[in-house]
Structures are given as structure tokens and as C-alpha cells.
Scaffold this motif. Structure first.
Motif, PDB file in Angstrom:
ATOM      1  N   THR A 206       0.209   4.431  -2.679  1.00 50.02           N
ATOM      2  CA  THR A 206       0.231   4.287  -1.226  1.00 50.02           C
ATOM      3  C   THR A 206      -0.697   5.325  -0.614  1.00 50.02           C
ATOM      4  OG1 THR A 206       2.502   3.472  -1.279  1.00 50.02           O
ATOM      5  CG2 THR A 206       1.666   4.274   0.832  1.00 50.02           C
TER       6      THR A 206
ATOM      7  N   HIS B 254      -1.056   2.201   3.115  1.00 57.43           N
ATOM      8  CA  HIS B 254      -1.370   0.932   2.467  1.00 57.43           C
ATOM      9  C   HIS B 254      -1.386   1.113   0.956  1.00 57.43           C
ATOM     10  CE1 HIS B 254      -2.456  -0.942   6.293  1.00 57.43           C
ATOM     11  NE2 HIS B 254      -3.111   0.173   6.586  1.00 57.43           N
ATOM     12  N   GLU B 255      -0.889   0.091   0.243  1.00 61.28           N
ATOM     13  CA  GLU B 255      -0.900   0.150  -1.216  1.00 61.28           C
ATOM     14  C   GLU B 255      -2.305  -0.182  -1.716  1.00 61.28           C
ATOM     15  OE1 GLU B 255       1.376  -2.069  -4.877  1.00 61.28           O
ATOM     16  OE2 GLU B 255       2.545  -1.491  -3.123  1.00 61.28           O
TER      17      GLU B 255
END
Length: 479
Positions: free
Chosen positions: A373, A377-378
Motif C-alpha cells: 500500500t 493505493h495497492e
């Protein structure tokens, strides 16, 4: 009258514009006539009146176009069809409105002879229509497809000539389809409009599939139906609504034939779902002592040596992992005791970033994506293939999982717990160094990805990772 009011109350906003805009134009005309016209030349006086009429017709065309968009295209059309109006149709209506207004201005206000202009325009249009027949046909076919909407972007469709794929774009001239091979079909709209079409995502995205299973006639059909039903219900990719259906469909045949009718969430999942279901059926029948029915053929035979295919054992798999090269065969055998291979299907989250863990995983087969992450956001940081390892930091130092691991394909894994690894690691410095180097290289790679994404990486100096990890290993294992 701000944009917020116009977006919240479009109809009221349009009515206010209908009352205000012509009034403002007429008011300006009256002021000009009362104050400035007496000071201007007679020719300019006539021109001022002409300008006012042109403005009235222009604003009228704009109000009609806007009214159609609000009341018809965004209102009645959406309520009737449940979808937004095609852009091509909306644009064509707007073009017709402004064309009519322009002709009225030219003919009635400017007193121009538009007959010759229209005649020459018609001749030119006729010549162009012949020269661009295919393009025009594609255009009107695109309009027809936009109105009829047999498919939309994201649908999986198949034409009668075998073109099959996902719709990724629809233009006024063609439809673009991405195939299973990740290649692109460009289908002219004329062909799409005149072809028999199979849409796998309509009326719903649920995809139904059936196939036959043959079982020897000596087994009761009631037992076979129950086993097949249980196999279907245990599969995650097989929907329970609609429920799987099993039919004893051909009692006159030998062996007996059964139809398995199931539903999947969508068409693209069919291959993975069929694979899962087939394996589940095989396991259920095998557990019940039922072998697949043999099909009898008349064959010419000859004696041949018997060959046996076997999956490699845990010891052989671990021996092929480069990380375990410092271990002897005896140590590999000790490490393999109690371990087993498990399967993770496509999309499964094997480990999650931040979770507690005390094991390392060896990838026997398949592809795994590691992600972290970053800025909420991954982000993917690495892809691992057969023979590679992950989760080593949790095993070595007791830290939470550093990254999330997901199965990109069906993968097979061996999970090595700390209890099995600790005795070997404690007395093998080469193995410690290899694991420390692996963890350090992976951490450096992650930091490089973070810097590329404008995110702050680890605050530790990159060249100190391996030494730090070795120290943590010794501390964690009490050395």
C-alpha cells in the motif's frame, strides 16, 4: 444562476433561461433603438435590427437544443430505455436544429437566395455519398447500434463468423473487440449491425454452462446425482443461485450419462470455474470409490513398457530451490518432514500486508504478485515465479508481513514454519547470509518502486539492509 443550481434543477434553470434570454435581447434592442439609433446612419439602423433578429433565432435554436437534451434525451429517453441517449443521435438532432435556424436566418432575415446554394450542396452531397458509401453505411449502422444497444463496452460477444472477445470501444465507424489472445479485432459497424450476435453478458452477466459426465451403470443414479451435486456446491466459482442441477439424461446408454448444469458469475470465469468443478467432481467420485467410466474401442495393440508419471516429492522440490543450496541432502530431508503442497486458486490473497506471520512460502508452480500500500493505493512491486520464495522477513525476524501476495494464476505452494526452519538456520551461516541477501534485495527493490511512485521509502540506508537483517536474525533466534 450558478452551475450548482443548474445541475440540481436543470428544468427550472431552462425555463428561467427561456424567459430571460429573449427578454434581455429585446431589452438591449430597445435601449439601442432609443439611445443610439438616432445618432447612427440609416444603414446602421437597419443593421441593428437585423442583428437583433439573428440573436433571437440563434438563442432560440440554443434553447430548443438544450430543452431536448434535458426533457427528451436525459429525461424521457433515459426513463424509457434505462440508459443514456447515444451521442451520435444527440449530435444529429442538434445539427438539424442549428441547420434549420441558419437557413431561416439566411432566407428570411438576410434575404439571400439559398436555392442555388442548396442545389449545389445537394449535388456535392450526392457525389460524396457515392464515393463514401461504405463510410456512410458504417455511420448509420453505428447510429442504429447506439439506439438498439445489442452490446456495450465491457460485454463479451461473439459474431457468427467466430470473432469472439470483450468490447473495448464503439465508435461511429467500428467496434473494437479484445480477444482471448489480448489482440484486437476492428469490426465495421455495417458488419456488426447485419451479423448474428451472441452476447454472453445479456440479459445478465450470469453465464450458464452444462456438460456430461459418464459413470458406470453399476452405481445407483441416486448416489451419482448426490455426489455430483455436492461437488458443484463445494466450488466457490459455481453459483448457488441459480442452484446447480444434475440430470440423469440418458438411461439407455452404457455407461450412464449425467448432465451437470451450473452457472458462473460471468463468462470470462468459465475456464477457471470449469477447472475447479472438474477437479471437485473427480475428487468426489474418487472418494466414493467410483472410477471414470471407460469408453470401449476396437484397437490394435502391442506390448509396451509401462510408464508411470509421478509428481516430485517435497524433498525434490526443495532441492531445486537455489536458496537451499547450502543445505545437505540430509538437512533437506529434515526440513521436508511434515510439509505439504497446497493450491491457491486465481485471485486468492495468500498473505496480507501487516498480518502476523511466522512462516516462509516456496512457490512450486504458478505466478504470485507481491504488492504494498503506497499513498493509499495497492501497488504491484514484484512478480514471483516457480522456485522463488516470499514471507522470509516474518520468518526470520518476527516482523508483520511486509507485502500482500496474491495468486495471478493457479499456484502451488509449500509453507515452511519457523519451527521447522529454526534448527537448520541456527547452525548454517551460509543459509543465514542467503536469506539476509534475499530480504535485503527485495527491500531495496520495494524502495525503488516507492521512489518511482513519488512515495517516501524506508528510512534505513539501502547498503545497511543485509547487515541489519543478519543482526535481527541472530537476535530473534537467540544467537
Amino acid at each position: 444562476m450558478n452551475n450548482t443550481f443548474a445541475s440540481r434543477h436543470p428544468r427550472l434553470h431552462w425555463v428561467i433561461l427561456l424567459l430571460v434570454v429573449p427578454g434581455v435581447i429585446l431589452l438591449l434592442d430597445a435601449l439601442i433603438c432609443g439611445l443610439l439609433i438616432p445618432l447612427l446612419a440609416p444603414q446602421w439602423q437597419e443593421d441593428a435590427g437585423t442583428v437583433t433578429k439573428i440573436l433571437l433565432w440563434g438563442s432560440g435554436a440554443w434553447l430548443v437544443d438544450r430543452g431536448l437534451r434535458i426533457f427528451l434525451w436525459e429525461g424521457a429517453y433515459r426513463r424509457a430505455t434505462g440508459t443514456s441517449a447515444p451521442t451520435v443521435l444527440v449530435g444529429a438532432a442538434a445539427a438539424a436544429i442549428y441547420t434549420i435556424a441558419a437557413l431561416i436566418v439566411l432566407t428570411e432575415i438576410l434575404q439571400l437566395d439559398t436555392g442555388a446554394v442548396l442545389l449545389s450542396t445537394g449535388l456535392v452531397a450526392g457525389v460524396l455519398s457515392v464515393a463514401m458509401q461504405n463510410t456512410i453505411t458504417d455511420f448509420f449502422s453505428g447510429v442504429s447500434l447506439s439506439i438498439d444497444r445489442p452490446y456495450q463496452v465491457g460485454d463479451w460477444i461473439e459474431f457468427e463468423d467466430g470473432v469472439l472477445g470483450e468490447v473495448v470501444g464503439i465508435t461511429w465507424r467500428s467496434t473494437r473487440i479484445r480477444s482471448w489472445h489480448a489482440s484486437l479485432y476492428v469490426v465495421p459497424n455495417k458488419k456488426a449491425a447485419n451479423s448474428i450476435l451472441h452476447n454472453y453478458d445479456r440479459p445478465t452477466r450470469v453465464y450458464g454452462y452444462w456438460f456430461h459426465v459418464s459413470v458406470v451403470s453399476t452405481v445407483s443414479p441416486l448416489v451419482v446425482r448426490q455426489l455430483l451435486q455436492q461437488a458443484a456446491l463445494q466450488c466457490e466459482r459455481v453459483r448457488s443461485d441459480p442452484a446447480p442441477m444434475i440430470y440423469f439424461c440418458d438411461p439407455g446408454s452404457v455407461p450412464y450419462k449425467y448432465m451437470v448444469y451450473v452457472h458462473f458469475d460471468n463468462y470470462p470465469w468459465r475456464f477457471a470455474a470449469i477447472d475447479e468443478l472438474s477437479v471437485a467432481i473427480h475428487q468426489r467420485l474418487q472418494q466414493a470409490g467410483i472410477s471414470p467410466a471407460a469408453v470401449t474401442y476396437e484397437l490394435q495393440t502391442r506390448r509396451a513398457e509401462k510408464t508411470t508419471a509421478m509428481m516430485p516429492g517435497i524433498t525434490e522440490i526443495l532441492r531445486d530451490v537455489s536458496l537451499f543450496a547450502p543445505l545437505t541432502d540430509a538437512e533437506i530431508g529434515i526440513l521436508a518432514r511434515g510439509l505439504s503442497v497446497r493450491e491457491a486458486p486465481v485471485g486468492e490473497r495468500i498473505v496480507a500486508e501487516g498480518d502476523e506471520g511466522d512462516s516462509m512460502l516456496v512457490l512450486v508452480s504458478g505466478v504470485v504478485i507481491l504488492s504494498r500500500t503506497i499513498n493509499g493505493h495497492e501497488r504491484e512491486i514484484e512478480r514471483l515465479k516457480t522456485g522463488q520464495c516470499f514471507g522470509e522477513m516474518s520468518l526470520l525476524t518476527g516482523e508483520p508481513r511486509y507485502s500482500t501476495a496474491r495468486a495471478l494464476t493457479n499456484v502451488w505452494l509449500i509453507e515452511i514454519p519457523r519451527t521447522a526452519f529454526a534448527p537448520l538456520l541456527a547452525r548454517n551461516e551460509k543459509l543465514q547470509a542467503g536469506l539476509a541477501d534475499l530480504a535485503s534485495a527485495r527491500r531495496k527493490h520495494t524502495e525503488a518502486v516507492q521512489r518511482a511512485l513519488f512515495s517516501r521509502g524506508d528510512t534505513l540506508p539501502s547498503d545497511g539492509h543485509a547487515a541489519r537483517i543478519k543482526a535481527l536474525i541472530r537476535e530473534f533466534f537467540g544467537h
